[in-house]
Motif scaffolding. Structure first.
Motif, mmCIF file in Angstrom:
data_model
loop_
_atom_site.group_PDB
_atom_site.id
_atom_site.type_symbol
_atom_site.label_atom_id
_atom_site.label_comp_id
_atom_site.label_asym_id
_atom_site.label_seq_id
_atom_site.Cartn_x
_atom_site.Cartn_y
_atom_site.Cartn_z
ATOM 1 N N UNK A 50 0.808 -1.207 0.000
ATOM 2 C CA UNK A 50 0.000 0.000 0.000
ATOM 3 C C UNK A 50 0.842 1.258 0.000
ATOM 4 N N UNK A 51 0.226 2.329 -0.450
ATOM 5 C CA UNK A 51 0.847 3.630 -0.492
ATOM 6 C C UNK A 51 0.994 4.149 0.942
ATOM 7 N N UNK B 291 -8.015 -8.609 -3.819
ATOM 8 C CA UNK B 291 -6.843 -7.934 -4.381
ATOM 9 C C UNK B 291 -6.934 -7.876 -5.898
ATOM 10 N N UNK C 112 -8.105 2.231 -5.340
ATOM 11 C CA UNK C 112 -7.488 2.429 -4.041
ATOM 12 C C UNK C 112 -8.495 3.008 -3.065
ATOM 13 N N UNK D 211 -3.765 4.192 3.109
ATOM 14 C CA UNK D 211 -4.260 3.505 1.926
ATOM 15 C C UNK D 211 -4.296 2.003 2.125
ATOM 16 N N UNK D 212 -5.235 1.372 1.432
ATOM 17 C CA UNK D 212 -5.218 -0.068 1.300
ATOM 18 C C UNK D 212 -4.288 -0.463 0.155
ATOM 19 N N UNK D 213 -4.162 -1.782 -0.043
ATOM 20 C CA UNK D 213 -3.259 -2.285 -1.080
ATOM 21 C C UNK D 213 -3.861 -2.175 -2.473
#
Lengths: 116, 113
Positions: free
Chosen positions: A44-45, B9, B90, B104-106
């Motif tokens: 993640x960012x 994902x 995102x 943030x999530x992945x």
């Protein structure tokens, strides 16, 4: 409208060396924030560093520092003593100050590769 | 430990078939955001929730909707996905003031076939 421009799609640096990533922005606001976010591969960012536009002093976080030139609307990121874990996509972003939310305007990113 | 979790994902959907992407957070943040990130482009904000208040960006297509049933969860619904909707989506959260960090999530990689 706010815009953020990153003109370096890719960069490479040797481990332990220093690298500077460029960012320019455009805004009609007087108060705003600028950010550098890091997005490692498949992760993640995360926030690297932020700068309040009303502060003249450049922000620093350990090996990461910025060169904020408000008149030139420039906001570059310097990474010192580069490490392999710094390999990632780096996004420059801006957000207006004073709102209740953190609506980010992103640049297109710079892919940094740290070479051993 | 992951604080913003996106599921799945990777998502493959058929052209025109509705699809829902999920985001959950353990941070108890007021604000949840959805960004669309197409290849080689900047992430672009689609909409956000401040608590239960929904805020749509002016240029977000009507094809995109969102739901936030409670503080922890937020969903992105794409009613009729087109090939141009293929992207990384995102989810992010923040505490509700602009000087705080966004988490943030992945991301969910959406493919439309």
């Amino acid at each position: 409208a706010q815009t953020v421009t990153q003109s370096q799609p890719e960069m490479s640096v040797q481990e332990a060396e220093t690298v500077t990533l460029s960012c320019t922005y455009d805004t009609s606001e007087n108060n705003y924030y600028l950010f550098w976010y890091k997005q490692p591969p498949s992760r993640q960012m995360i926030l690297v560093i932020r700068q309040e536009a009303y502060k003249q002093q450049n922000a620093t976080e350990n090996r990461f520092s910025v060169n904020f030139q408000k008149a030139a609307k420039s906001f570059s990121l310097k990474i010192s003593d580069s490490q392999l874990g710094d390999t990632a996509m780096y996004f420059c972003a801006s957000a207006n100050y004073g709102g209740a939310t953190n609506k980010l305007i992103f640049g297109t990113g710079t892919l940094l590769a740290v070479q051993p | 430990d992951a604080m913003v979790i996106q599921n799945p994902r990777y998502q493959v959907t058929q052209f025109g078939k509705p699809v829902t992407l999920s985001c959950s957070q353990t941070l108890n943040h007021n604000v949840m955001y959805w960004y669309q990130q197409k290849s080689s482009q900047a992430p672009k904000l689609l909409f956000h929730y401040y608590d239960k208040d929904f805020n749509n960006e002016a240029d977000t297509p009507d094809n995109f909707q969102s739901r936030r049933p409670n503080t922890s969860f937020c969903f992105l619904d794409i009613r009729s996905p087109g090939l141009g909707d293929a992207a990384m989506y995102l989810c992010a959260t923040s505490r509700g003031a602009v000087d705080t960090e966004a988490f943030f999530g992945q991301g969910t990689r959406l493919t439309v076939v």
